[in-house]
Scaffold this motif. Sequence first.
Motif, short mmCIF file in Angstrom:
data_model
loop_
_atom_site.label_atom_id
_atom_site.label_comp_id
_atom_site.label_asym_id
_atom_site.label_seq_id
_atom_site.Cartn_x
_atom_site.Cartn_y
_atom_site.Cartn_z
N GLY A 357 -88.67 -43.36 22.41
CA GLY A 357 -88.32 -44.38 23.40
C GLY A 357 -87.38 -45.43 22.85
N VAL A 358 -87.61 -45.82 21.61
CA VAL A 358 -86.73 -46.81 20.98
C VAL A 358 -85.32 -46.24 20.81
CG1 VAL A 358 -86.30 -48.12 18.86
CG2 VAL A 358 -88.62 -47.97 19.79
N VAL A 359 -85.24 -44.98 20.37
CA VAL A 359 -83.93 -44.35 20.16
C VAL A 359 -83.21 -44.17 21.50
CG1 VAL A 359 -82.75 -42.28 19.32
CG2 VAL A 359 -84.73 -43.18 18.08
N ILE A 360 -83.94 -43.81 22.54
CA ILE A 360 -83.32 -43.64 23.86
C ILE A 360 -82.67 -44.94 24.33
CG2 ILE A 360 -83.82 -43.24 26.31
CD1 ILE A 360 -85.97 -41.24 25.38
N ASP A 361 -83.40 -46.05 24.17
CA ASP A 361 -82.87 -47.34 24.61
C ASP A 361 -81.62 -47.74 23.83
OD1 ASP A 361 -84.88 -47.57 26.46
OD2 ASP A 361 -86.16 -48.83 25.20
#
Length: 405
Positions: A357-361
Amino acid sequence: MLTTYRRALGLPGALVFSLSGMVARLPISMVSLGIVLLVSTRTGSYALAGTVSAAYLISNAVFAVFQARLVDRLGQSRVLPVAIAVFAGGLAATMAAVDLDWPLPVPHLCAAVSGAALPQIGSSVRARWSYVVPDRTYLPTAFAFEAVVDESVFMVGPTLVTLLATTVHPLAGLTSAILTGVAGTAVLVSQKSTEPPPARHVVDRAGAAMPWGVLGPLVLCAFTMGVLFGGAEVATVAFSDEHGAKALSGVLLAIWALGSLLSGLVTGAVTLRAPHATRFRWGLLTLGLLMVPLPFVDGFVLLAAFLLLAGFAISPTLIASVAWVEETVPAGRLTEGITMFSTGLAAGVAPGAALVGVVIDSHGASASYWVSAGAGLLGASVAFVAAFANGSLRRGRPSPSGSSG
């Protein structure tokens, strides 16, 4: 292929305890999603839904090994009925707490009770296979069949709970989880002839000690696999959303599971002479390598093809891991040993999803597949380093701890 499976499933009682175990395992894939569906529908808050679901999952991870130890010590027929009763009561209380708007943190506490008591069916069924199979060459086939059952559970369960919760009643999904869990567990524990004897008294305590030199790295590898699975699921949903077809994420994940299911069927039908430890190491490395192309894919067709291909590496790796645990841990602690691996696997799912999720953002959906690829390769590195450390790679023969490869 059919002949190989027929021989294993033709053993007295095998088909009944395996199929009842499949029904009893359905709540594993239904409850967490069912809680999210119920809470979000009743309260409109996905944040609250996530915390109640997390209470269930965390409690399950904390108490799973303890329950498995009790199963080994006291027997399945004494522990599993109590566990399913507490699980059903806790889940029913969770449903009531949400539906009747009881004050916080009552829903969380009820969910935690249910998660702590979730019966360890998968490891119990595999322990039965280890007990009833007279010819150990059939054991990989039995474990392969259970891997296929696991994939089927995770294909049927989420679809069933979503359909019931959204088209029948918000409580219907979790109600079906209770019913399947109770019915399947009741049939399973009624099969006394295939139940492994409890190991209440351990005469040789040194011989009953866990081989942590093997099991420790194996559980760590399981954690990295959990990160891979949890991360890939979230990345696939985000990829589909970015490309304007979020609903296709379910199809893509089903294709991924299909690859694993097919490879599991084939693995159980053939005779593999390589040691279980060797197959696990190379299987995990293959899985990690097959995830590497995903960050470079920019279309649904190619993504589906690569997910299907990567799926083929999942079941053979998991089958080898269970067989490795079975040949390594003391017979009286088999349920505990298998549960340790599965708990490590489950423990990695949430961190994998969060990291993705962090990488997607920050960098988008495609880049987030690097988390899964990196986790798979990291797990393979741990497996190979551990094998070199205990000398099995250098000697080319089983290590003193009892592991192969």
